[in-house]
Design an enzyme around this catalytic site. Sequence first.
Site, short mmCIF file in Angstrom:
data_model
loop_
_atom_site.label_atom_id
_atom_site.label_comp_id
_atom_site.label_asym_id
_atom_site.label_seq_id
_atom_site.Cartn_x
_atom_site.Cartn_y
_atom_site.Cartn_z
N ASP A 1 -14.13 34.83 48.42
CA ASP A 1 -15.31 34.02 48.14
C ASP A 1 -15.09 32.59 48.63
O ASP A 1 -13.94 32.13 48.74
CB ASP A 1 -15.59 33.96 46.63
CG ASP A 1 -15.86 35.34 46.06
OD1 ASP A 1 -16.29 36.23 46.82
OD2 ASP A 1 -15.62 35.51 44.84
N1 URA Z 1 -12.41 38.95 43.64
C1 URA Z 1 -13.32 37.97 43.50
O1 URA Z 1 -14.04 37.91 42.51
N2 URA Z 1 -13.39 37.03 44.47
C2 URA Z 1 -12.60 37.01 45.56
O2 URA Z 1 -12.70 36.12 46.40
C3 URA Z 1 -11.65 38.05 45.70
C4 URA Z 1 -11.58 39.01 44.72
#
Ligand code: URA
Length: 247
Positions: free
Chosen positions: A116
């Site tokens: 993310d």
């Molecule tokens: N899980 C998440 O919630 N975000 C990420 O970036 C990776 C795994």
Amino acid sequence: MRHASRPAPEGHTDMRLIRLIANLGYGSQRDVKAMIKAGRVTLADGTVLDDGTKAAHDDIRVDGEPLDPPPGLVLMLHKPEGYTCSTSDPGRIVYELLPERFMHRNPIVAPVGRLDRDSTGLLLLTDDGPLAHRITSPKRHVPKTYEVTLARPLSGEEGAVFASGTLMLRSESTPLAPAELVVSGPQTARITITEGRYHQVKRMFAAVGNHVERLHRAAIGGLDLGDLAEGQWRPLSPAEIALVTGS
Ligand code: URA
């Protein structure tokens, strides 16, 4: 400026060389033809490659610099916060941290799974589609380890819930595979998951009444960031790729 010793017929440039350089993102085939004509493509010894002479990848130079790595490139990036794993997001994108050409390669060097925008840590990128599939396929169970900082103290129940193999995330129809939680402080832990569902780690902690404030991917398979500084990248060796895939 010296010219290659095995001249081909007048006006002949090696289409393989043009395609090779264009596919590495240096420009269109027309751009590359112009670069060759201008004498910018040479061998390491300065010999100009403008006449169809065959050359090995490692021996080719553009403007005196070695060519970018050939297809089959696998690299790791220490992703900072605030960058999106996308080629077209209006904000900052991870490609800004790589040579500009990498986004224009054919095949493109693409992220292997996503982090993310607000997550940090180990991001793999490759132009090897089958390899990317081997790493991300849920059938392969490649473990991914994240360090989390939470908004509220852990209750002590989370480890058992995550390990149960029965936790169902909202709007999903199959339970999560068992995940391992190692608590490192009142509001910090390391979690290892073997799937890559959408926002999985954040949704897992939301499912147990908490909220992830910081999420950092520390490892994929047996590969970690080592001393790679935030914002930096480097290619992986075959042995390091094997650490990821376990083969
Ligand atoms: N899980 C998440 O919630 N975000 C990420 O970036 C990776 C795994």
